[in-house]
Design an enzyme around this catalytic site. Structure first.
Site, PDB file in Angstrom:
ATOM      1  N   GLU A 152      29.883 -17.820  25.768  1.00 36.52           N
ATOM      2  CA  GLU A 152      29.990 -19.278  25.641  1.00 36.52           C
ATOM      3  C   GLU A 152      28.677 -19.984  25.960  1.00 36.52           C
ATOM      4  O   GLU A 152      28.259 -20.896  25.250  1.00 36.52           O
ATOM      5  CB  GLU A 152      31.075 -19.819  26.579  1.00 36.52           C
ATOM      6  CG  GLU A 152      32.484 -19.473  26.169  1.00 36.52           C
ATOM      7  CD  GLU A 152      33.528 -19.933  27.184  1.00 36.52           C
ATOM      8  OE1 GLU A 152      33.150 -20.456  28.261  1.00 36.52           O
ATOM      9  OE2 GLU A 152      34.723 -19.779  26.897  1.00 36.52           O
TER      10      GLU A 152
ATOM     11  N   SER B 124      21.168 -25.013  33.147  1.00 40.69           N
ATOM     12  CA  SER B 124      22.471 -25.489  33.620  1.00 40.69           C
ATOM     13  C   SER B 124      23.027 -26.481  32.594  1.00 40.69           C
ATOM     14  O   SER B 124      22.312 -26.934  31.696  1.00 40.69           O
ATOM     15  CB  SER B 124      22.328 -26.160  34.987  1.00 40.69           C
ATOM     16  OG  SER B 124      21.473 -27.282  34.894  1.00 40.69           O
TER      17      SER B 124
END
Length: 138
Positions: A60, A31
């Site tokens: 990304e 994360s």
């Protein structure tokens, strides 16, 4: 008496996969805080389909390029900053793994087996979506 309003945020995600030595492997990433293992996901861009938006997130967040299949694998929800995020999950066949990508400085990525991915992710509905993956291949 207070009225609780839930804000729903629509996101899309991919489960990136490859076949390695006859076995399905999926990529999990950390994360943005580095505390949990997740799959690439993000807000659905207004001018993009959920699939294209999820492919952009895979590039990304994980440096992955590939083909996102049109069929929805399932959805899951999670809480973030007081909002409920509803995530549409798609399957992505990875064609290229880039060495340099936008979020490389603060995300780790790892190819793992489906059972390992199930252990690493937190959301129960996502665990079920991952557990169902082998049925799509054989």
């Amino acid at each position: 008496m207070s009225i609780q309003t839930t804000f729903l945020v629509d996101q899309s995600a991919v489960i990136p996969y490859r076949i390695q030595d006859g076995q399905i492997e999926v990529m999990v990433i950390t994360s943005s805080t580095g505390k949990r293992w997740v799959i690439p996901k993000g807000l659905i861009e207004p001018d993009m389909t959920p699939q294209d938006s999820a492919a952009k997130e895979a590039w990304e967040e994980a440096g992955l390029l590939g083909q996102v299949f049109p069929d929805l694998l399932g959805t899951y929800e999670y809480q973030k900053s007081g909002y409920t995020c509803r995530v549409e999950v798609f399957l992505m066949q990875v064609n290229a793994v880039l060495e340099i990508w936008p979020e490389a400085s603060y995300r780790m990525r790892q190819w793992v087996s489906i059972p390992k991915a199930i252990k690493r992710v937190k959301e129960p509905e996502l665990k079920l979506i991952l557990a169902d993956l082998p049925k799509r291949f054989w």
